[in-house]
Structure formats: C-alpha cells, structure tokens
Enzyme design. Structure first.
Site, PDB file in Angstrom:
ATOM      1  N   ASN A  13      36.844  47.384  45.075  1.00 64.07           N
ATOM      2  CA  ASN A  13      36.895  47.751  43.870  1.00 64.07           C
ATOM      3  C   ASN A  13      36.327  47.790  43.072  1.00 64.07           C
ATOM      4  OD1 ASN A  13      38.240  49.375  41.277  1.00 64.07           O
ATOM      5  ND2 ASN A  13      39.321  47.376  41.174  1.00 64.07           N
ATOM      6  N   LYS A  24      35.436  49.605  40.051  1.00 62.39           N
ATOM      7  CA  LYS A  24      36.041  50.299  38.439  1.00 62.39           C
ATOM      8  C   LYS A  24      35.804  51.067  38.241  1.00 62.39           C
ATOM      9  CE  LYS A  24      37.346  45.160  39.012  1.00 62.39           C
ATOM     10  NZ  LYS A  24      37.577  43.558  37.756  1.00 62.39           N
ATOM     11  N   HIS A  73      46.362  46.350  38.715  1.00 63.71           N
ATOM     12  CA  HIS A  73      45.571  45.835  38.630  1.00 63.71           C
ATOM     13  C   HIS A  73      45.964  45.171  36.940  1.00 63.71           C
ATOM     14  CE1 HIS A  73      41.303  44.416  37.804  1.00 63.71           C
ATOM     15  NE2 HIS A  73      41.062  44.252  39.373  1.00 63.71           N
ATOM     16  N   GLU A 112      43.854  45.293  34.658  1.00 70.35           N
ATOM     17  CA  GLU A 112      42.727  45.262  34.117  1.00 70.35           C
ATOM     18  C   GLU A 112      43.981  46.447  33.264  1.00 70.35           C
ATOM     19  OE1 GLU A 112      39.268  46.143  35.707  1.00 70.35           O
ATOM     20  OE2 GLU A 112      38.728  43.576  35.903  1.00 70.35           O
ATOM     21  N   GLU A 165      44.678  37.917  42.328  1.00 72.63           N
ATOM     22  CA  GLU A 165      44.255  38.103  41.030  1.00 72.63           C
ATOM     23  C   GLU A 165      44.411  37.028  40.046  1.00 72.63           C
ATOM     24  OE1 GLU A 165      41.228  41.406  42.386  1.00 72.63           O
ATOM     25  OE2 GLU A 165      42.402  41.975  40.262  1.00 72.63           O
ATOM     26  N   GLY A 197      35.770  39.043  36.789  1.00 71.22           N
ATOM     27  CA  GLY A 197      34.971  38.732  36.311  1.00 71.22           C
ATOM     28  C   GLY A 197      34.432  37.696  35.149  1.00 71.22           C
ATOM     29  N   SER A 217      35.813  37.104  40.995  1.00 73.65           N
ATOM     30  CA  SER A 217      34.569  36.591  40.918  1.00 73.65           C
ATOM     31  C   SER A 217      33.826  36.378  42.875  1.00 73.65           C
ATOM     32  CB  SER A 217      34.451  35.125  40.061  1.00 73.65           C
ATOM     33  OG  SER A 217      34.527  35.860  39.137  1.00 73.65           O
TER      34      SER A 217
HETATM   35  P1  13P Z   1      34.967  40.670  39.933  1.00 77.30           P
HETATM   36  O1  13P Z   1      34.901  40.543  41.546  1.00 77.30           O
HETATM   37  O2  13P Z   1      34.262  40.770  39.368  1.00 77.30           O
HETATM   38  O3  13P Z   1      35.176  39.434  39.632  1.00 77.30           O
HETATM   39  O4  13P Z   1      36.521  41.811  40.403  1.00 77.30           O
HETATM   40  C1  13P Z   1      37.981  41.419  40.660  1.00 77.30           C
HETATM   41  C2  13P Z   1      38.597  42.423  40.623  1.00 77.30           C
HETATM   42  O5  13P Z   1      39.469  42.713  39.686  1.00 77.30           O
HETATM   43  C3  13P Z   1      38.685  43.326  41.786  1.00 77.30           C
HETATM   44  O6  13P Z   1      39.909  43.533  41.376  1.00 77.30           O
END
Ligand code: 13P
Length: 260
Positions: A14, A16, A104, A106, A176, A182, A221
């Site tokens: 992803n 982002k 997601h 976010e 997740e 992150g 992560s």
């Molecule tokens: P990270 O791997 O940067 O923690 O992000 C995870 C994520 O949100 C994947 O969709």
C-alpha cells in the site's frame, strides 16, 4: 476454526500518498525484474501494488502481462453520478485492477468512513468484479480496554450481513491494528494469530468451507526483520505493507518469508 487453510498468500504494497512518475517507474521495474529472472516467486504467492489513483494508469501499463496484480486504495460505493472526487469500481477495472483496499483505518479515522459505508463499498467492488481487501483493526484504547474482538465484529458484521455466504470467497480481510500502523510497534506473531483466528471463526460461522479460502492479511509495521513471525502463523495468509513496500529489498525479503 480447525483444519487446513487453503487461502493463497498475498503480499500487498500500500503506497498510500507516496510516489511520483519516475519513482513509480523504477520501483515497478525493480519488482518486475525480481519476479522474473532473479527470484521467481512460487505461484501460491501473489504480489499486489496499490498506487495512488492518478498513477494506476502508469502502473497498469508497466505491469501489463506480468504476474503482479494492481489494486486501488479506495473505491466509491456508487457506480456513477454527481460524486466529485470519487472513483468507481468499474473505472478501476478498466485499468486492470484486480483488488481494492476498503476501510483502511486512515480512511476510517481521517475521512470518517463508517462500517456501513465500508460494507457498501466492498459490496459495490464485488458486484463489479473486484476483490475488496477489507481492512479492520482496533485502536490502542480498544485493545487496552479489552474490546478488540467487539470492535473487529462491529467492523465486519455489516458486510457479512449483506453477503451471500458463498460470496465470502470473493473477499480478502486485512487485520491492521491501528496502534501498529506506521509506528514501528508491530503486533507480535501470537497477537496477530489470535485476531486472525477470531476473524476466520467469524467467517466460518457464515460458511465453513469458504472461510478456509479467505486470505487474511496482517498489516502494521511489517518489515523484512519481522515478516517470518507472521509467515509462521497458521491463519496469517500474507501481509499488507505500507512504508516497507516502497523499498524493493524489503518487499522482496518480506515476500520470501511466505515462500515456504
Ligand atoms: P506501515 O507498514 O507503514 O505500518 O503501514 C501499514 C498499513 O497501513 C498498510 O495498509
């Protein structure tokens, strides 16, 4: 759920809000060369990339004819009409997307997407022929108050109540935990396994046979240094990777943990 999990392994990147035309080109070309001569991956492991929407056309051209699948990062619950800024499932399909991320954290947090909207998006994606990767996960406060499973249920139940049981096979779930995204603070293997087993049991209550075929991914992560912890878990069928998916050596090592 007891028994053998038959789900295929997915390694999903992803991106982002990252990338640019030249950066995407060099990352995708590196991925393409890794999938062919240097390190062919077994057929039960599929790579998926989720670029920002404006780069889907570029990625679609570069990945054409390859085994790397393409995914959107989000999709509208609507097919067409006066919905400024939205992208429909049929538009993603036109650019050869096979998957789309839905719900997601976010999007849930920053764009106030509700469980009902996310269910509607997943359903719209499936109706059009895309495979939604439905993201669920608890916050730190949820975990500390012991409500992880209640939260996971409330995130998934609206979708499960809309689906024909046999349609479960057309779904991917990503667990997740919000506190792991992150932050560099990944869930350990047994914490992930516990949540994944809970999710698979929920699916099994809808349709036992289909539940074994649903890929349940861990995200939060994930990096080369911890990927084998997840690969060792019976209910973890791959990973949804954020930051580390932008670094080819990391993405490759993460994938290799799932090749066995
Ligand atoms: P990270 O791997 O940067 O923690 O992000 C995870 C994520 O949100 C994947 O969709």
């Amino acid at each position: 759920m007891k028994g053998i999990v038959l789900a295929r392994k997915l390694i999903v990147g992803n991106w982002k809000l990252n990338g640019s035309l030249p950066e995407n080109q060099s990352l995708l070309k590196a991925m393409l060369s890794e999938t062919s001569i240097q390190a062919p991956k077994p057929s039960h492991v599929e790579w998926v990339v989720c670029p920002p929407a404006v780069y889907i056309s570029q990625a679609s051209d570069l990945l054409s004819g390859s085994s790397i699948a393409l995914a959107g990062q989000d999709v509208s619950d609507q097919e067409k009409g006066a919905f400024t800024g939205e992208i429909s499932a049929s538009m993603l399909l036109e650019f050869k997307c096979r998957y789309v991320l839905v719900g997601h954290s976010e999007r849930r947090q920053r764009f106030a997407e509700s469980n009902d909207l996310i269910a509607a998006k997943a359903l719209a994606a499936m109706k059009a022929g895309l495979i939604p990767i439905v993201c669920v996960g608890e916050s730190l406060a949820d975990r500390e108050s012991g409500s992880t499973f209640t939260v996971l249920s409330s995130q998934l139940d609206p979708l499960l109540s809309l689906l024909n049981p046999r349609a479960l096979k057309g779904l991917v779930i990503a667990y997740e935990p919000v506190w792991a995204i992150g932050t560099g603070r990944n869930a350990d293997g047994s914490t992930a396994q516990e949540a994944h087993a809970f999710l698979r049991n929920k699916l099994a209550q809808v349709d036992l046979a289909c539940a074994a075929e649903v890929s349940i991914l861990y995200g939060g992560s994930v990096k080369a240094a911890n990927a084998s912890e997840y690969a060792a878990q019976s209910d973890v069928d791959g990973v949804l990777v954020g930051g580390a998916s932008l670094i080819i050596s990391e993405f490759l090592s993460i994938s290799q943990a799932f090749h066995a």
